[in-house]
Enzyme design. Structure first.
Site, PDB file in Angstrom:
ATOM      1  N   ASP A  54      46.484  81.163 101.801  1.00 24.28           N
ATOM      2  CA  ASP A  54      46.031  80.239 102.871  1.00 24.28           C
ATOM      3  C   ASP A  54      47.172  79.858 103.816  1.00 24.28           C
ATOM      4  OD1 ASP A  54      44.160  78.623 100.291  1.00 24.28           O
ATOM      5  OD2 ASP A  54      43.537  80.232 101.638  1.00 24.28           O
TER       6      ASP A  54
ATOM      7  N   LEU B 295      38.265  86.281  96.174  1.00 23.16           N
ATOM      8  CA  LEU B 295      39.105  85.376  95.389  1.00 23.16           C
ATOM      9  C   LEU B 295      40.371  86.022  94.846  1.00 23.16           C
ATOM     10  CD1 LEU B 295      36.300  83.389  93.538  1.00 23.16           C
ATOM     11  CD2 LEU B 295      37.557  82.800  95.625  1.00 23.16           C
TER      12      LEU B 295
ATOM     13  N   ASN C 244      28.746  84.046 103.231  1.00 19.60           N
ATOM     14  CA  ASN C 244      29.515  84.243 104.478  1.00 19.60           C
ATOM     15  C   ASN C 244      29.294  85.654 105.021  1.00 19.60           C
ATOM     16  OD1 ASN C 244      31.414  81.905 105.307  1.00 19.60           O
ATOM     17  ND2 ASN C 244      31.479  81.903 103.090  1.00 19.60           N
TER      18      ASN C 244
ATOM     19  N   HIS D 113      38.472  79.535 104.739  1.00 10.32           N
ATOM     20  CA  HIS D 113      38.786  78.611 103.636  1.00 10.32           C
ATOM     21  C   HIS D 113      38.000  77.325 103.856  1.00 10.32           C
ATOM     22  CE1 HIS D 113      41.075  76.787 100.398  1.00 10.32           C
ATOM     23  NE2 HIS D 113      41.193  75.721 101.157  1.00 10.32           N
TER      24      HIS D 113
HETATM   25  C1  GRF Z   1      32.463  79.344  98.804  1.00 11.57           C
HETATM   26  O1  GRF Z   1      33.098  78.331  98.024  1.00 11.57           O
HETATM   27  C2  GRF Z   1      32.982  79.268 100.193  1.00 11.57           C
HETATM   28  O2  GRF Z   1      33.267  77.938 100.549  1.00 11.57           O
HETATM   29  C3  GRF Z   1      34.242  80.068 100.140  1.00 11.57           C
HETATM   30  O3  GRF Z   1      34.018  81.074  99.154  1.00 11.57           O
HETATM   31  C4  GRF Z   1      32.960  80.659  98.284  1.00 11.57           C
HETATM   32  C5  GRF Z   1      31.851  81.681  98.182  1.00 11.57           C
HETATM   33  O4  GRF Z   1      31.436  82.052  99.440  1.00 11.57           O
HETATM   34  N1  GRF Z   1      34.560  80.636 101.427  1.00 11.57           N
HETATM   35  P1  GRF Z   1      30.327  83.226  99.637  1.00 11.57           P
HETATM   36  O5  GRF Z   1      28.980  82.574  99.434  1.00 11.57           O
HETATM   37  O6  GRF Z   1      30.589  84.291  98.585  1.00 11.57           O
HETATM   38  O7  GRF Z   1      30.528  83.712 101.031  1.00 11.57           O
END
Ligand code: GRF
Length: 189
Positions: free
Chosen positions: A144, A84, A16, A103
């Site tokens: 969320d 996370l 992302n 999300h």
């Molecule tokens: C993926 O599961 C994505 O769906 C969620 O976070 C996880 C890792 O995303 N947003 P990224 O590749 O580190 O951006």
């Protein structure tokens, strides 16, 4: 008009983050720039992506260090992209500006405490929904739980596995929604 300064917080692969970086290059994001990347995981590949793009980046596992860096860089918008960790009320209050998160489901489905990453897609397939997608929302102290900014639907295929579904939701929804949301919020002034 001055570009809004963005900090992107990550914990993993950073796809992302890469979508945001690429959107700046393509001119999809014109009103903002990523000035800082912070990971709470030391070996997150997303840190390599930041390094490759010449963006200042840090590994911090302490919220106060994150906040210090964010304030030192005069950040306007904090973007959680595969981040996370649940940010504390104090962090949210102390930063005081918009914090947004991506999300990988259509909130309020398949979200909340402990429902992240591949688990979201496992739940969607287990439930048997025909449509899922991704949501960009403001962050508050409820996992969320903040106001929804944008959503994009992705149809589930009969032969989808959690992995194929996750990949399609990322490609067709997350990587489109997040850069667009950053631009929309930034150009609002
Ligand atoms: C993926 O599961 C994505 O769906 C969620 O976070 C996880 C890792 O995303 N947003 P990224 O590749 O580190 O951006």
């Amino acid at each position: 008009m001055l570009k809004k300064k963005v900090a992107v917080l990550i914990s993993g692969g950073g796809t992302n983050l890469q979508a945001i970086i690429d959107a700046e290059v393509k001119g999809i994001i014109k009103s903002a720039e990523v000035d800082l990347v912070i990971s709470n995981k030391e070996h997150a590949f997303g840190l390599k992506r930041a390094e490759k793009s010449g963006i200042e980046h840090y590994y911090f596992n302490d919220e106060n260090h994150m906040l210090d860096a964010i304030k030192k860089h005069n950040i306007d918008i904090v973007v959680l992209a595969g981040f996370l960790k649940i940010l504390s009320k104090d962090f949210i209050k102390s930063f005081g500006g918009p914090i947004i998160n991506i999300h990988p489901s259509l909130i309020p489905s398949f979200c909340g405490k402990g429902c992240y990453g591949i688990k979201v897609h496992q739940e969607a397939l287990k439930y048997g929904v025909k449509v899922t997608g991704a949501t960009v929302h403001y962050v508050n102290e409820i996992p969320d739980g903040g106001e929804i900014i944008a959503q994009k639907a992705v149809y589930i295929k009969d032969d989808d596995t959690p992995e194929t579904l996750q990949k399609r939701v990322m490609e067709e929804a997350e990587w489109v929604l997040l850069p667009q949301a950053i631009e929309d919020i930034s150009k609002e002034g």
